[in-house]
Design a protein around this motif. Structure first.
Motif, mmCIF file in Angstrom:
data_model
loop_
_atom_site.group_PDB
_atom_site.id
_atom_site.type_symbol
_atom_site.label_atom_id
_atom_site.label_comp_id
_atom_site.label_asym_id
_atom_site.label_seq_id
_atom_site.Cartn_x
_atom_site.Cartn_y
_atom_site.Cartn_z
ATOM 1 N N LEU A 35 101.698 112.407 61.495
ATOM 2 C CA LEU A 35 102.720 112.790 60.683
ATOM 3 C C LEU A 35 102.488 112.667 59.015
ATOM 4 O O LEU A 35 102.811 113.192 57.952
ATOM 5 C CB LEU A 35 103.615 111.878 61.118
ATOM 6 N N TYR A 36 101.897 111.328 58.797
ATOM 7 C CA TYR A 36 101.655 110.821 57.588
ATOM 8 C C TYR A 36 100.615 112.010 56.850
ATOM 9 O O TYR A 36 101.065 112.540 55.626
ATOM 10 C CB TYR A 36 100.810 109.643 57.293
ATOM 11 N N ASN A 37 99.629 112.376 57.388
ATOM 12 C CA ASN A 37 98.689 113.408 56.821
ATOM 13 C C ASN A 37 99.287 114.818 56.766
ATOM 14 O O ASN A 37 98.925 115.566 56.074
ATOM 15 C CB ASN A 37 97.516 113.501 57.658
ATOM 16 N N ASN A 38 100.397 114.947 57.431
ATOM 17 C CA ASN A 38 101.193 116.348 57.332
ATOM 18 C C ASN A 38 102.288 116.161 56.440
ATOM 19 O O ASN A 38 103.042 117.135 56.407
ATOM 20 C CB ASN A 38 101.458 116.729 58.723
ATOM 21 N N GLY A 39 102.395 115.359 55.577
ATOM 22 C CA GLY A 39 103.404 115.020 54.765
ATOM 23 C C GLY A 39 104.706 114.597 55.033
ATOM 24 O O GLY A 39 105.736 114.490 54.017
ATOM 25 N N VAL A 40 104.859 113.838 56.234
ATOM 26 C CA VAL A 40 106.098 113.081 56.506
ATOM 27 C C VAL A 40 106.004 111.855 55.675
ATOM 28 O O VAL A 40 105.189 111.189 55.325
ATOM 29 C CB VAL A 40 106.082 112.513 57.935
ATOM 30 N N GLY A 41 107.291 111.553 54.952
ATOM 31 C CA GLY A 41 107.519 110.313 54.087
ATOM 32 C C GLY A 41 107.100 108.908 54.645
ATOM 33 O O GLY A 41 107.477 108.809 55.794
ATOM 34 N N LEU A 42 106.668 108.203 53.849
ATOM 35 C CA LEU A 42 106.282 106.804 54.245
ATOM 36 C C LEU A 42 107.390 105.913 54.944
ATOM 37 O O LEU A 42 107.462 105.216 55.889
ATOM 38 C CB LEU A 42 105.374 106.117 53.264
ATOM 39 N N GLU A 43 108.499 106.300 54.145
ATOM 40 C CA GLU A 43 109.607 105.602 54.473
ATOM 41 C C GLU A 43 110.245 105.963 55.975
ATOM 42 O O GLU A 43 110.598 104.988 56.623
ATOM 43 C CB GLU A 43 110.767 105.946 53.567
ATOM 44 N N LEU A 44 110.083 107.470 56.251
ATOM 45 C CA LEU A 44 110.349 107.624 57.482
ATOM 46 C C LEU A 44 109.568 106.880 58.733
ATOM 47 O O LEU A 44 110.013 106.593 59.865
ATOM 48 C CB LEU A 44 110.481 109.130 57.871
ATOM 49 N N LEU A 45 108.309 107.099 58.511
ATOM 50 C CA LEU A 45 107.500 106.326 59.376
ATOM 51 C C LEU A 45 107.556 104.796 59.454
ATOM 52 O O LEU A 45 107.692 104.380 60.561
ATOM 53 C CB LEU A 45 105.733 106.511 58.728
ATOM 54 N N GLN A 46 107.860 104.200 58.339
ATOM 55 C CA GLN A 46 108.340 102.885 58.469
ATOM 56 C C GLN A 46 109.510 102.565 59.394
ATOM 57 O O GLN A 46 109.346 101.772 60.208
ATOM 58 C CB GLN A 46 108.324 102.549 56.941
ATOM 59 N N LEU A 47 110.436 103.359 59.317
ATOM 60 C CA LEU A 47 111.620 103.406 60.089
ATOM 61 C C LEU A 47 111.232 103.572 61.351
ATOM 62 O O LEU A 47 111.908 102.887 62.466
ATOM 63 C CB LEU A 47 112.819 104.266 59.383
#
Length: 52
Positions: free
Chosen positions: A9-21
């Protein structure tokens, strides 16, 4: 499986804030470490962004 999902997800542009959540982490630094992103990876990706 969760680490791999977050990494992709991170490498495909999903924001770090969303991944953190999604990962229920207390800080972005923990999330980056968890998915295996090192500081040099972040810097090399930032260097590839077009200049304004």
């Amino acid at each position: 499986m969760r680490k791999t999902f977050g990494y992709h997800l991170y490498n495909n542009g999903v924001g770090l804030e969303l991944l953190q959540l999604l990962s229920n982490h207390s800080s972005p630094k923990i999330t980056l470490r968890y998915i295996g992103i090192e500081q040099e990876d972040v810097q090399s990706n930032l260097a590839k962004l077009p200049k304004r």
